[in-house]
Design a protein around this motif. Structure first.
Motif, mmCIF file in Angstrom:
data_model
loop_
_atom_site.group_PDB
_atom_site.id
_atom_site.type_symbol
_atom_site.label_atom_id
_atom_site.label_comp_id
_atom_site.label_asym_id
_atom_site.label_seq_id
_atom_site.Cartn_x
_atom_site.Cartn_y
_atom_site.Cartn_z
ATOM 1 N N PHE A 27 22.231 -20.410 22.808
ATOM 2 C CA PHE A 27 20.892 -19.845 22.698
ATOM 3 C C PHE A 27 20.719 -18.697 23.689
ATOM 4 O O PHE A 27 20.201 -17.629 23.335
ATOM 5 N N CYS A 31 20.581 -15.877 21.129
ATOM 6 C CA CYS A 31 19.209 -15.862 20.602
ATOM 7 C C CYS A 31 18.158 -15.293 21.550
ATOM 8 O O CYS A 31 17.186 -14.672 21.111
ATOM 9 N N HIS A 35 14.546 -13.497 20.760
ATOM 10 C CA HIS A 35 13.509 -14.516 20.611
ATOM 11 C C HIS A 35 12.890 -14.958 21.934
ATOM 12 O O HIS A 35 11.936 -15.737 21.935
ATOM 13 N N MET A 83 19.587 -10.976 11.533
ATOM 14 C CA MET A 83 19.828 -12.411 11.670
ATOM 15 C C MET A 83 21.054 -12.842 10.879
ATOM 16 O O MET A 83 21.840 -13.692 11.323
#
Length: 209
Positions: A27, A31, A35, A83
């Motif tokens: 993450f 990500c 995000h 994505m």
């Protein structure tokens, strides 16, 4: 407790802990830049809050991106295309790990409570007539129907997704059964952007304080 059972239990705990660590590392690497470190999203980048989304939903969406069921049209859906490119770098185990980490993140409540010009009452009526059955009365989602929680997602993001479903830029790929259902719902029951704003604004009122 018999020794072999104890050892087996310790192995399971170690495996689970390792998976969580891998998910957190993935993450942070893959990500968080878009995000946010807490999964809070970024309106400038048009990345939604993903914090506390259930692992089964995150895993399905990452798989959809990986398999080309989402993000195949870079012109109509540039965020989805990005994505898809990212998801293709992940193997199934990594997808599972990062999905579990996303679920562990604390829900981030959107600051916005209503979209400009929205009729919240009309939005509530539509929600109870057409959305509640799958997404539940409090928009908390339902795994049985594959319906994600809608609380915790920003209004601009929910509005954008309804537009993508209605314009067939999401949910129209072969094999995306859950997406196809949303395409049908927006086609039949969402007349225009005003209706979208109404129902999204009602959903925003369901967020915790």
């Amino acid at each position: 407790m018999p020794r072999f059972i104890l050892l087996f239990s310790l192995c399971l705990l170690a495996t689970s802990s390792h998976a969580q660590e891998d998910g957190a590392a993935l993450f942070k690497t893959v990500c968080a830049q878009c995000h946010g470190p807490q999964g809070e999203g970024n309106e400038v980048l048009k990345t939604p809050s993903i914090a506390n989304l259930p692992h089964w939903y995150v895993e399905r969406q990452l798989t959809n991106f990986h398999e080309g069921k989402r993000g195949s049209d870079a012109q109509a859906d540039p965020q989805g295309a990005l994505m898809a490119a990212i998801a293709k770098t992940l193997n199934p185990d990594q997808i599972t790990a990062v999905a579990s980490h996303v679920q562990s993140l604390t829900l981030v409540v959107p600051q916005e409570r209503i979209l400009a010009g929205a009729d919240v009452k009309a939005g509530g009526e539509l929600f109870y007539e057409r959305c509640m059955e799958c997404h539940r009365y409090n928009a908390s989602g339902e795994q049985l129907f594959g319906s994600p929680p809608l609380v915790g997602r920003q209004g601009w993001y929910l509005l954008a997704q309804l537009k993508k479903f209605k314009s067939l830029h999401r949910g129209n790929a072969k094999g995306d059964e859950k997406g196809a259902k949303m395409v049908m719902m927006t086609t039949l029951f969402v007349e225009d952007e005003q209706v979208m704003k109404n129902v999204v604004s009602y959903i925003l009122t369901l967020n915790p304080p």
